[in-house]
Design an enzyme around this catalytic site. Structure first.
Site, PDB file in Angstrom:
ATOM      1  N   TYR A 123       0.847  -1.198   0.000  1.00 53.51           N
ATOM      2  CA  TYR A 123       0.000   0.000   0.000  1.00 53.51           C
ATOM      3  C   TYR A 123       0.880   1.244   0.000  1.00 53.51           C
ATOM      4  O   TYR A 123       1.845   1.317   0.768  1.00 53.51           O
ATOM      5  CB  TYR A 123      -0.917   0.028   1.235  1.00 53.51           C
ATOM      6  CG  TYR A 123      -2.353  -0.134   0.841  1.00 53.51           C
ATOM      7  CD1 TYR A 123      -2.995   0.854   0.100  1.00 53.51           C
ATOM      8  CD2 TYR A 123      -3.071  -1.288   1.165  1.00 53.51           C
ATOM      9  CE1 TYR A 123      -4.303   0.701  -0.308  1.00 53.51           C
ATOM     10  CE2 TYR A 123      -4.383  -1.444   0.762  1.00 53.51           C
ATOM     11  CZ  TYR A 123      -4.999  -0.448   0.023  1.00 53.51           C
ATOM     12  OH  TYR A 123      -6.291  -0.592  -0.390  1.00 53.51           O
ATOM     13  N   GLU A 149      -0.552   4.828  -0.660  1.00 56.47           N
ATOM     14  CA  GLU A 149      -1.357   6.019  -0.969  1.00 56.47           C
ATOM     15  C   GLU A 149      -0.503   7.276  -0.835  1.00 56.47           C
ATOM     16  O   GLU A 149       0.273   7.408   0.112  1.00 56.47           O
ATOM     17  CB  GLU A 149      -2.555   6.102  -0.022  1.00 56.47           C
ATOM     18  CG  GLU A 149      -3.653   5.117  -0.385  1.00 56.47           C
ATOM     19  CD  GLU A 149      -4.761   5.079   0.652  1.00 56.47           C
ATOM     20  OE1 GLU A 149      -4.626   5.731   1.704  1.00 56.47           O
ATOM     21  OE2 GLU A 149      -5.750   4.371   0.406  1.00 56.47           O
ATOM     22  N   ASP A 187      -6.289  12.682 -25.505  1.00 58.92           N
ATOM     23  CA  ASP A 187      -6.275  11.296 -25.022  1.00 58.92           C
ATOM     24  C   ASP A 187      -5.574  10.493 -26.107  1.00 58.92           C
ATOM     25  O   ASP A 187      -6.172  10.135 -27.120  1.00 58.92           O
ATOM     26  CB  ASP A 187      -7.713  10.826 -24.804  1.00 58.92           C
ATOM     27  CG  ASP A 187      -7.772   9.347 -24.432  1.00 58.92           C
ATOM     28  OD1 ASP A 187      -6.721   8.689 -24.451  1.00 58.92           O
ATOM     29  OD2 ASP A 187      -8.883   8.865 -24.140  1.00 58.92           O
ATOM     30  N   THR A 235      -3.638   5.388 -22.097  1.00 57.20           N
ATOM     31  CA  THR A 235      -3.511   4.054 -21.523  1.00 57.20           C
ATOM     32  C   THR A 235      -2.073   3.624 -21.779  1.00 57.20           C
ATOM     33  O   THR A 235      -1.350   4.271 -22.542  1.00 57.20           O
ATOM     34  CB  THR A 235      -4.452   3.032 -22.210  1.00 57.20           C
ATOM     35  OG1 THR A 235      -4.192   3.067 -23.618  1.00 57.20           O
ATOM     36  CG2 THR A 235      -5.916   3.364 -21.959  1.00 57.20           C
ATOM     37  N   LYS A 258      -1.746  -0.287 -25.039  1.00 52.63           N
ATOM     38  CA  LYS A 258      -2.107  -0.418 -26.460  1.00 52.63           C
ATOM     39  C   LYS A 258      -0.819  -0.363 -27.287  1.00 52.63           C
ATOM     40  O   LYS A 258       0.036  -1.206 -27.105  1.00 52.63           O
ATOM     41  CB  LYS A 258      -3.125   0.672 -26.824  1.00 52.63           C
ATOM     42  CG  LYS A 258      -4.431   0.523 -26.013  1.00 52.63           C
ATOM     43  CD  LYS A 258      -5.478   1.511 -26.481  1.00 52.63           C
ATOM     44  CE  LYS A 258      -6.816   1.197 -25.862  1.00 52.63           C
ATOM     45  NZ  LYS A 258      -7.171   1.993 -24.714  1.00 52.63           N
ATOM     46  N   ARG A 266      -1.446  -3.096 -18.344  1.00 50.03           N
ATOM     47  CA  ARG A 266      -2.747  -2.412 -18.397  1.00 50.03           C
ATOM     48  C   ARG A 266      -2.783  -1.310 -17.347  1.00 50.03           C
ATOM     49  O   ARG A 266      -2.746  -1.596 -16.150  1.00 50.03           O
ATOM     50  CB  ARG A 266      -3.827  -3.463 -18.129  1.00 50.03           C
ATOM     51  CG  ARG A 266      -5.235  -3.055 -18.351  1.00 50.03           C
ATOM     52  CD  ARG A 266      -6.109  -4.290 -18.498  1.00 50.03           C
ATOM     53  NE  ARG A 266      -5.814  -4.937 -19.764  1.00 50.03           N
ATOM     54  CZ  ARG A 266      -6.357  -4.580 -20.928  1.00 50.03           C
ATOM     55  NH1 ARG A 266      -7.241  -3.625 -20.979  1.00 50.03           N
ATOM     56  NH2 ARG A 266      -6.012  -5.199 -22.039  1.00 50.03           N
TER      57      ARG A 266
HETATM   58  N1  PLP Z   1      -9.300   6.407 -24.343  1.00 54.04           N
HETATM   59  C1  PLP Z   1      -9.286   5.850 -25.566  1.00 54.04           C
HETATM   60  C2  PLP Z   1      -9.039   6.726 -26.752  1.00 54.04           C
HETATM   61  C3  PLP Z   1      -9.500   4.480 -25.716  1.00 54.04           C
HETATM   62  O1  PLP Z   1      -9.519   3.935 -26.932  1.00 54.04           O
HETATM   63  C4  PLP Z   1      -9.720   3.689 -24.562  1.00 54.04           C
HETATM   64  C5  PLP Z   1      -9.941   2.236 -24.643  1.00 54.04           C
HETATM   65  O2  PLP Z   1     -10.090   1.621 -25.607  1.00 54.04           O
HETATM   66  C6  PLP Z   1      -9.747   4.315 -23.323  1.00 54.04           C
HETATM   67  C7  PLP Z   1      -9.520   5.670 -23.249  1.00 54.04           C
HETATM   68  C8  PLP Z   1     -10.103   3.584 -22.069  1.00 54.04           C
HETATM   69  O3  PLP Z   1      -9.127   2.806 -21.599  1.00 54.04           O
HETATM   70  P1  PLP Z   1      -9.458   1.668 -20.518  1.00 54.04           P
HETATM   71  O4  PLP Z   1     -10.157   0.593 -21.269  1.00 54.04           O
HETATM   72  O5  PLP Z   1      -8.100   1.311 -20.051  1.00 54.04           O
HETATM   73  O6  PLP Z   1     -10.303   2.291 -19.467  1.00 54.04           O
END
Ligand code: PLP
Length: 428
Positions: free
Chosen positions: A51, A53, A206, A232, A235, A241
């Site tokens: 842990y 935090e 994002d 993320t 990918k 993950r």
């Molecule tokens: N943002 C985008 C552009 C995504 O394609 C994805 C998932 O496919 C996410 C966020 C969300 O990621 P997670 O599935 O890890 O929550």
């Protein structure tokens, strides 16, 4: 203490079956990849027991000297992997995944019911960017914030920036979100920056899908123009993950992004960080600075282009007419077949991809397209030659799907699924 085979043969067997499935199939889901053995070792380590935090040096639990060292290393590597100056940019490596990372940014920058604009889900956006239907606020983002999506120009398959500008001038969002789950082209960050500045909005990217490509500089760099960048880690980046949030250290629109983001992650929305994931991420981000990684990302893009060109040769219509990144979006509607049927047939041949809506679709359940990505099979060693062969396999699958559809009375998807032997298949 026993190993998994002895302690729980049932779970061991399920993992073995999944491993077999992963190795047997042509993995073409654009958001998936095969991470490295080194990352898996870190993720499967004792780091999961701790842990911690808080942030390095400021924890709510004792015994964190090595966790502090690890998280600091991970932060440094994250900045280095994206060529960021630590005086100008900071990063939080604790988000549990992409959706939580995005919600943490909204929590940091917005008040409940503030306005946001992200790419519409049926046009390639992500649920967490604020999707809602006329009847229902589907994603938490649209429940807690007021969302007005922007869209693609359906004739070109490219983001309609003129319309985004007009809508932003009327809607006056506090946050504009770039980034997508199914968009084969780069975003025009300078244009989006201008639009955001004109209405006094934050600009967030994002980059979940393309973060590996950004790290290797094979697509445009969002950091130059955005205030906050989320991603993320599992990918194209090929890590474990998880998620990350990058923020400018300078205040933006009067907000200290560093403390706002860090507080939104903890104590705002999360408790203890997943240190095993942070360990795996540190390993991934070290690899992301290597020449091999850059070569890999170049291949991801050239392989995807080879796949796209072959599909075009075979007569397929691609959204936007091609690709600049790791995915293609095939519009199957001119052929009279939908993505759900083609996904199902290809699944039976161990070709794994996903049905996807394409601009102009009427139904989200039976969308008119498929999304195909190159990162995973490039990791497995595929070259352009194998991706061209993959396009040919997909073509065979589409022909079989068309033939099967013709053989069933009517064209209802359920009849089709029964016909090809999957009576338990339920839509969504
Ligand atoms: N943002 C985008 C552009 C995504 O394609 C994805 C998932 O496919 C996410 C966020 C969300 O990621 P997670 O599935 O890890 O929550």
């Amino acid at each position: 203490d026993h190993g998994l085979s002895e302690a729980d043969p049932h779970v061991r067997t399920i993992i073995d079956k999944e491993k077999q499935r992963q190795f047997r199939s042509l993995e073409l889901i654009a958001s998936e990849n095969f991470t490295s053995r080194a990352v898996m070792e870190a993720v499967g380590s004792c780091l999961t027991n701790k842990y911690s935090e808080g942030l390095p040096g400021k924890r709510y639990y004792g015994g964190n000297e090595f966790i502090d060292e690890l998280e600091t290393l991970c932060q440094e590597r994250a900045l280095a992997a994206f060529r960021l100056d630590g005086k100008k940019w900071g990063v939080n490596v604790q988000p549990l995944s992409g959706s939580p990372a995005n919600f943490e940014v909204y929590t940091a920058l917005l008040n409940p019911h503030d306005r946001i604009m992200g790419l519409d889900l049926p046009h390639g956006g992500h649920l967490s960017h604020g999707f809602m239907t006329p009847r229902r606020r589907v994603s938490g983002t649209s429940i807690y914030f007021e969302s007005m999506p922007y869209r693609l120009d359906e004739s070109t398959g490219i983001v309609d920036y003129d319309m985004l500008e007009k809508s932003a001038n009327l809607f006056r969002p506090k946050l504009i979100i770039a980034g997508a789950s199914a968009y084969p082209r780069d975003f025009d960050y300078p244009r989006m920056r201008k639009i955001a500045d004109a209405v006094g909005a934050f600009l967030m990217m994002d980059m979940a899908h393309i973060s590996g490509l950004v790290a290797a500089s094979v697509v445009a760099d969002p950091f130059e123009y955005c205030d906050v960048v989320t991603t993320t880690t599992h990918k194209s980046l090929r890590g474990p993950r998880g998620g990350m949030i990058f923020f400018r250290r300078e205040p933006v629109l009067g907000v200290d992004l560093e403390s706002a983001v860090n507080n939104a992650v903890f104590p705002g929305l999360q408790g203890g960080p997943h240190n095993h994931t942070i360990g795996g991420l540190a390993v991934c981000l070290n690899y992301a600075q290597s020449p091999e990684f850059r070569a890999y990302q170049n291949k991801v893009v050239s392989n995807c282009r080879a796949l796209a060109n072959r599909l075009i040769e075979l007569g397929y219509k691609l959204v936007s007419g091609g690709t600049d990144n790791h995915l293609v979006l095939v519009d199957l509607r001119p052929l009279g077949i939908d993505g759900a049927r083609v996904e199902k047939i290809l699944d039976m041949a161990s070709i794994t991809l996903n049905k996807n809506s394409v601009p102009g679709d009427k139904s989200a359940q039976v969308p008119g397209g498929i999304r195909i990505g190159s990162p995973a099979m490039t990791t497995r060693g595929f070259t352009e030659k194998e991706f061209i062969a993959t396009a040919d396999f997909i073509h065979e699958g589409v022909k079989i799907a068309l033939e099967a559809k013709r053989s069933v009375s009517g064209s209802k998807l359920q009849d089709f699924m029964k016909f090809i032997g999957s009576p338990d298949f339920t839509l969504m």
